[in-house]
Scaffold this active site. Structure first.
Site, PDB file in Angstrom:
ATOM      1  N   LEU A  75     -18.889 -44.583 -13.817  1.00 33.42           N
ATOM      2  CA  LEU A  75     -20.223 -44.805 -13.615  1.00 33.42           C
ATOM      3  C   LEU A  75     -21.267 -44.035 -14.690  1.00 33.42           C
ATOM      4  O   LEU A  75     -21.818 -44.056 -15.133  1.00 33.42           O
ATOM      5  CB  LEU A  75     -21.365 -45.271 -12.897  1.00 33.42           C
ATOM      6  N   ARG A  76     -19.907 -42.854 -15.043  1.00 33.45           N
ATOM      7  CA  ARG A  76     -20.506 -41.833 -15.814  1.00 33.45           C
ATOM      8  C   ARG A  76     -21.171 -42.541 -17.114  1.00 33.45           C
ATOM      9  O   ARG A  76     -21.635 -41.843 -18.295  1.00 33.45           O
ATOM     10  CB  ARG A  76     -19.150 -40.103 -15.621  1.00 33.45           C
TER      11      ARG A  76
END
Length: 138
Positions: A75-76
């Site tokens: 999810l970065r």
């Protein structure tokens, strides 16, 4: 780090300024002191506004959809994109993050997060632009 300028005039100006700085650092700093002060104040104001920038659910959904289309790991990508878009919105004095902010930060936030697809000959910048058009439209 900023990308290398791609037009002749910008490249020449960057080289000229760097050369001026190296030869006459004190004069160069004095010349740009006022402009640096203006930029510093603008950045300070933006930093103070940062927490107040609203991020609509639709923006979060489009960012997640974009990252899914690109196949980013984890999810970065989404988190980086939202942080960068929020900072851009604050810098520009907006109260709400919008699609324009997202589109403008996407290439720098996501380009290096793409999995390498050996069957796709397009570079990462092209892949991000293609996905942006699919998610956000023309």
């Amino acid at each position: 780090m900023s990308p290398t300028p791609e037009d002749l005039a910008s490249r020449v100006e960057v080289v000229r300024r760097r050369d001026d700085f190296e030869r006459h650092a004190a004069a160069f700093l004095a010349k740009w002191k006022r402009k640096d002060g203006q930029l510093r104040r603008k950045l300070t104001t933006a930093r103070q506004r940062l927490d107040d920038i609203q991020v609509p659910d639709g923006a979060l959904e489009r960012v997640a959809e974009l990252c899914m289309k690109l196949g980013t790991d984890g999810l970065r990508g989404e988190l980086t994109m939202i942080r960068a878009a929020r900072a851009l919105a604050a810098l520009e004095g907006a109260k709400v993050l919008n699609d324009d902010h997202l589109r403008r930060v996407a290439p720098s936030a996501l380009r290096h997060r793409l999995r390498r697809d050996p069957l796709d000959e397009a570079g990462s910048g092209v892949r991000v632009e293609r996905a942006l058009q699919e998610v956000f439209g023309a």
